[in-house]
Design an enzyme around this catalytic site. Sequence first.
Site, PDB file in Angstrom:
ATOM      1  N   GLY A  52     -12.677 -57.027  19.933  1.00 53.33           N
ATOM      2  CA  GLY A  52     -12.590 -56.018  20.992  1.00 53.33           C
ATOM      3  C   GLY A  52     -11.202 -55.573  21.374  1.00 53.33           C
ATOM      4  N   GLY A  69      -8.841 -54.753  19.102  1.00 50.26           N
ATOM      5  CA  GLY A  69      -8.278 -53.955  18.017  1.00 50.26           C
ATOM      6  C   GLY A  69      -8.448 -52.469  18.225  1.00 50.26           C
ATOM      7  N   LEU A  70      -8.132 -51.719  17.192  1.00 45.11           N
ATOM      8  CA  LEU A  70      -8.149 -50.257  17.257  1.00 45.11           C
ATOM      9  C   LEU A  70      -9.516 -49.716  17.672  1.00 45.11           C
ATOM     10  CD1 LEU A  70      -6.901 -47.435  16.582  1.00 45.11           C
ATOM     11  CD2 LEU A  70      -7.683 -47.806  14.229  1.00 45.11           C
ATOM     12  N   TYR A 110     -12.203 -58.246  -0.133  1.00 44.18           N
ATOM     13  CA  TYR A 110     -12.545 -57.647   1.159  1.00 44.18           C
ATOM     14  C   TYR A 110     -13.771 -56.752   1.030  1.00 44.18           C
ATOM     15  CZ  TYR A 110     -11.911 -54.657   5.299  1.00 44.18           C
ATOM     16  OH  TYR A 110     -12.092 -53.953   6.467  1.00 44.18           O
ATOM     17  N   PRO A 148     -16.979 -46.368   8.852  1.00 47.54           N
ATOM     18  CA  PRO A 148     -15.918 -45.446   9.277  1.00 47.54           C
ATOM     19  C   PRO A 148     -14.991 -45.133   8.104  1.00 47.54           C
ATOM     20  CG  PRO A 148     -15.929 -47.498  10.572  1.00 47.54           C
ATOM     21  CD  PRO A 148     -16.733 -47.719   9.348  1.00 47.54           C
ATOM     22  N   ASN A 163     -10.824 -43.566   7.123  1.00 45.39           N
ATOM     23  CA  ASN A 163      -9.459 -43.892   7.539  1.00 45.39           C
ATOM     24  C   ASN A 163      -9.239 -43.488   8.994  1.00 45.39           C
ATOM     25  OD1 ASN A 163      -7.911 -44.642   4.900  1.00 45.39           O
ATOM     26  ND2 ASN A 163      -9.151 -42.862   4.371  1.00 45.39           N
ATOM     27  N   LYS A 209       6.850 -45.074  10.333  1.00 42.66           N
ATOM     28  CA  LYS A 209       8.017 -44.716   9.530  1.00 42.66           C
ATOM     29  C   LYS A 209       8.728 -43.493  10.096  1.00 42.66           C
ATOM     30  CE  LYS A 209       6.459 -46.459   5.005  1.00 42.66           C
ATOM     31  NZ  LYS A 209       6.052 -46.066   3.622  1.00 42.66           N
ATOM     32  N   TRP A 212       5.562 -43.630   0.063  1.00 37.51           N
ATOM     33  CA  TRP A 212       5.196 -44.189  -1.233  1.00 37.51           C
ATOM     34  C   TRP A 212       4.337 -43.202  -2.007  1.00 37.51           C
ATOM     35  CZ3 TRP A 212       3.937 -50.072  -1.691  1.00 37.51           C
ATOM     36  CH2 TRP A 212       5.052 -50.813  -1.292  1.00 37.51           C
TER      37      TRP A 212
END
Length: 313
Positions: free
Chosen positions: A8, A10-11, A135, A162, A164, A186, A200
């Site tokens: 709970g 987290g994002l 994962y 979901p 990204n 960044k 990258w």
Amino acid sequence: MKVLVTGGSGLIGRAIRYAVEQNPSDDEEWIFVSSKEADLRDAKETKALFEKYKPTHVIHLAAEMGGMIRISKHNVEFLRNNFLINDNVLYNAYAMGVKKCITTLTSAIFPCEIQYPVDESNVHDGPPHESVSGYAWAKRMIDVQNLAYNKQHGCKFTSVVPINLFGPYDNFNLSDGNVMPALIHKAYLAKKKGESLPVWGSGSSRRQFMYSRDLGRLMVWAVKEYEEIDPIILAVGEEDEISIKEAVELVVEATDFQGEVAYDTTKSDGQFRKTCSNDKLRKYLPDFKFTPIKQALKDTCDWLAENYEEART
């Protein structure tokens, strides 16, 4: 209705909390727990958590997570830890008589060799990308578990997929964060230091991006209204897919970065596409309005600038 939200802090958990606070209800209790309260890899701690709160509904967000680099180096740990977490949560949801449990999957579960866009019927059509296999397999098995619990015990366990995400309270770590939050961080540092913005790869890979607070609203809808056992993709439309280069340009605009953007083409672009269809979601919610990406990015970049010392960087 007593909803226990694992992971709970987290994002997604924060986004759900935000959605609930925007539309409070007197006949609902929402409990947001983090790993500080229980190690869900441990069966006894998981059982104690469920016995403490006695939820009627569960939104299961907790997971061993990380960026592509970390996952690819530690596939065994990601496989084992997520297996343990998911098995403990789903078993205790069954044992406690939870009315509905919704678990979050990931677009990484889909086969790497497949025609895009993918939809909910493609989950088990082939192996996931080898770089994130531990994962991805652990996450994919949740669908197998949901179906098994439903068939044998009649449990209403389901899952959402979901795409990204980005938003306030994201993981902005440069080596362990996902694409968009890492780009935002960044750009923040490059602007502050007066340096170039390193990116990258060539920027050619394409992704769908969604504001976490949009997902928060959709998760609240799902726990109240979504009745299927089969998963549902929660995503912006295929037409909203953009290249990483376009994402960089949007971040540059949102942060008002004036310097040079330096693409490191010696680095991998990763999987070229992971396009997901949201046709099923649109059949349920044809009028759902996603936050325009420019507004969502501006809000997220501003949040990071204002909360940098406390953010996950």
